[in-house]
Design a protein around this motif. Structure first.
Motif, PDB file in Angstrom:
ATOM      1  N   SER A  35      11.149 -24.347  33.269  1.00 50.98           N
ATOM      2  CA  SER A  35      12.570 -24.024  33.203  1.00 50.98           C
ATOM      3  C   SER A  35      12.960 -23.746  31.755  1.00 50.98           C
ATOM      4  O   SER A  35      12.478 -24.405  30.828  1.00 50.98           O
ATOM      5  CB  SER A  35      13.408 -25.185  33.744  1.00 50.98           C
ATOM      6  OG  SER A  35      13.117 -25.414  35.109  1.00 50.98           O
ATOM      7  N   THR A  59       7.065 -25.433  37.872  1.00 48.56           N
ATOM      8  CA  THR A  59       7.029 -24.824  39.196  1.00 48.56           C
ATOM      9  C   THR A  59       5.736 -24.022  39.278  1.00 48.56           C
ATOM     10  O   THR A  59       5.479 -23.171  38.419  1.00 48.56           O
ATOM     11  CB  THR A  59       8.225 -23.883  39.425  1.00 48.56           C
ATOM     12  OG1 THR A  59       9.437 -24.632  39.340  1.00 48.56           O
ATOM     13  CG2 THR A  59       8.137 -23.218  40.794  1.00 48.56           C
ATOM     14  N   GLU A  79      10.203 -17.409  42.551  1.00 49.86           N
ATOM     15  CA  GLU A  79       9.539 -16.233  43.115  1.00 49.86           C
ATOM     16  C   GLU A  79      10.286 -14.962  42.714  1.00 49.86           C
ATOM     17  O   GLU A  79       9.664 -13.922  42.482  1.00 49.86           O
ATOM     18  CB  GLU A  79       9.447 -16.377  44.631  1.00 49.86           C
ATOM     19  CG  GLU A  79       8.475 -17.466  45.053  1.00 49.86           C
ATOM     20  CD  GLU A  79       8.535 -17.765  46.544  1.00 49.86           C
ATOM     21  OE1 GLU A  79       9.143 -16.975  47.288  1.00 49.86           O
ATOM     22  OE2 GLU A  79       7.986 -18.794  46.953  1.00 49.86           O
ATOM     23  N   ASP A  80      11.593 -15.034  42.641  1.00 48.62           N
ATOM     24  CA  ASP A  80      12.371 -13.897  42.150  1.00 48.62           C
ATOM     25  C   ASP A  80      11.950 -13.533  40.735  1.00 48.62           C
ATOM     26  O   ASP A  80      11.817 -12.355  40.385  1.00 48.62           O
ATOM     27  CB  ASP A  80      13.868 -14.231  42.148  1.00 48.62           C
ATOM     28  CG  ASP A  80      14.545 -13.850  43.463  1.00 48.62           C
ATOM     29  OD1 ASP A  80      13.997 -13.004  44.194  1.00 48.62           O
ATOM     30  OD2 ASP A  80      15.620 -14.395  43.753  1.00 48.62           O
ATOM     31  N   SER A  97      11.827 -16.337  48.335  1.00 46.63           N
ATOM     32  CA  SER A  97      12.460 -17.526  48.907  1.00 46.63           C
ATOM     33  C   SER A  97      12.971 -18.491  47.861  1.00 46.63           C
ATOM     34  O   SER A  97      13.727 -19.392  48.172  1.00 46.63           O
ATOM     35  CB  SER A  97      11.469 -18.247  49.832  1.00 46.63           C
ATOM     36  OG  SER A  97      10.331 -18.661  49.087  1.00 46.63           O
ATOM     37  N   THR A  98      12.564 -18.335  46.613  1.00 49.32           N
ATOM     38  CA  THR A  98      13.044 -19.218  45.570  1.00 49.32           C
ATOM     39  C   THR A  98      13.359 -18.412  44.318  1.00 49.32           C
ATOM     40  O   THR A  98      12.909 -17.276  44.151  1.00 49.32           O
ATOM     41  CB  THR A  98      11.994 -20.283  45.201  1.00 49.32           C
ATOM     42  OG1 THR A  98      10.898 -19.637  44.532  1.00 49.32           O
ATOM     43  CG2 THR A  98      11.482 -21.014  46.443  1.00 49.32           C
ATOM     44  N   ALA A  99      14.121 -19.035  43.414  1.00 51.46           N
ATOM     45  CA  ALA A  99      14.438 -18.370  42.149  1.00 51.46           C
ATOM     46  C   ALA A  99      13.174 -18.112  41.348  1.00 51.46           C
ATOM     47  O   ALA A  99      13.061 -17.100  40.650  1.00 51.46           O
ATOM     48  CB  ALA A  99      15.413 -19.235  41.350  1.00 51.46           C
ATOM     49  N   THR A 112       4.902 -22.150  46.960  1.00 51.09           N
ATOM     50  CA  THR A 112       5.588 -22.560  45.738  1.00 51.09           C
ATOM     51  C   THR A 112       5.773 -24.069  45.788  1.00 51.09           C
ATOM     52  O   THR A 112       6.199 -24.609  46.811  1.00 51.09           O
ATOM     53  CB  THR A 112       6.960 -21.876  45.619  1.00 51.09           C
ATOM     54  OG1 THR A 112       6.774 -20.467  45.614  1.00 51.09           O
ATOM     55  CG2 THR A 112       7.663 -22.275  44.328  1.00 51.09           C
ATOM     56  N   SER A 113       5.441 -24.738  44.686  1.00 51.28           N
ATOM     57  CA  SER A 113       5.567 -26.195  44.664  1.00 51.28           C
ATOM     58  C   SER A 113       5.998 -26.676  43.283  1.00 51.28           C
ATOM     59  O   SER A 113       5.916 -25.931  42.294  1.00 51.28           O
ATOM     60  CB  SER A 113       4.233 -26.851  45.041  1.00 51.28           C
ATOM     61  OG  SER A 113       3.223 -26.501  44.102  1.00 51.28           O
ATOM     62  N   LYS A 114       6.457 -27.910  43.215  1.00 54.39           N
ATOM     63  CA  LYS A 114       6.831 -28.533  41.957  1.00 54.39           C
ATOM     64  C   LYS A 114       5.716 -29.464  41.515  1.00 54.39           C
ATOM     65  O   LYS A 114       5.184 -30.239  42.317  1.00 54.39           O
ATOM     66  CB  LYS A 114       8.126 -29.326  42.110  1.00 54.39           C
ATOM     67  CG  LYS A 114       9.351 -28.468  42.346  1.00 54.39           C
ATOM     68  CD  LYS A 114       9.769 -27.699  41.089  1.00 54.39           C
ATOM     69  CE  LYS A 114      10.279 -28.624  40.002  1.00 54.39           C
ATOM     70  NZ  LYS A 114      10.775 -27.849  38.812  1.00 54.39           N
TER      71      LYS A 114
END
Length: 202
Positions: A153, A132, A36-37, A32-34, A125-127
């Protein structure tokens, strides 16, 4: 080895913590998120290695290459030195980073059977500030473990900055071990480098 049974136990704890960052997983079909990818990509690469049924220097080398590709080794290694980081001779810094990478890779190979066929489910997933954090659950031969991944990042993508398993962060586990060795040697890096090199003989 020149270390006792207590170090064998701490070595295993370090391995489980470190290898969690690279374990094979069967996550959702579409992350669902980059972030997680990114975790999914790491996991697939490592699962391929773990399931090959091989050991030894060749596997260690491949795993070290994966670590250098996905993990911020320098940040983890610097944090692990704590106050001793500023005392590490400049000419030894790159060697130290390489030894830490090889050390973690050797730990993975030492216990590679523990991670074959492992599955991981992403829970959330959280910030958290600039990081992340992915909460996940690993299911393997030993049961289920809750694992937290901390990603930073980097260049438009991500790098693994830390991982938590059994309630222990990798950076803290390494810092505790390295500090113990350096305190015993009164700040002499020789014994720490020697211990890291021992990984090549496991």
């Amino acid at each position: 080895m020149s270390v006792g049974d207590d170090w064998r136990l701490s070595k295993r704890q370090l391995l489980i913590t470190a290898a969690a960052a690279f374990l094979g997983m069967n996550g959702p079909a579409a992350a669902s998120t980059a972030a997680e990818d990114y975790v999914t990509r790491i996991a697939k690469d490592v699962m391929n290695l773990a399931n090959q049924g091989k050991k030894g220097p060749a596997l260690r080398s491949k795993f070290a290459a994966l670590m250098n590709r996905y993990v911020n080794i320098k940040a983890i290694a610097d944090y692990a030195l704590g106050p001793y980081a500023r005392k590490l001779p400049a000419g030894k810094r790159e060697e130290f980073y390489q030894l830490v990478s090889n050390y973690a890779a050797a730990l993975f190979v030492y216990y590679v059977e523990d991670f074959r066929g492992t599955e991981l489910e992403i829970v959330s997933t959280s910030k958290q500030g600039k990081f992340t954090v992915i909460q996940s659950q690993i299911t393997g031969s030993g049961g289920r473990e809750q694992v937290r991944w901390r990603l930073a990042s980097s260049g438009g993508g991500f790098r693994v900055n830390d991982v938590n398993i059994k309630g222990v962060w990798l950076t803290i586990a390494m810092k505790d071990r390295f500090s113990k060795v350096l305190k015993a040697s009164k700040g002499d890096f020789g014994p720490l480098f020697a211990e890291l090199r021992e990984a090549e003989t496991w």
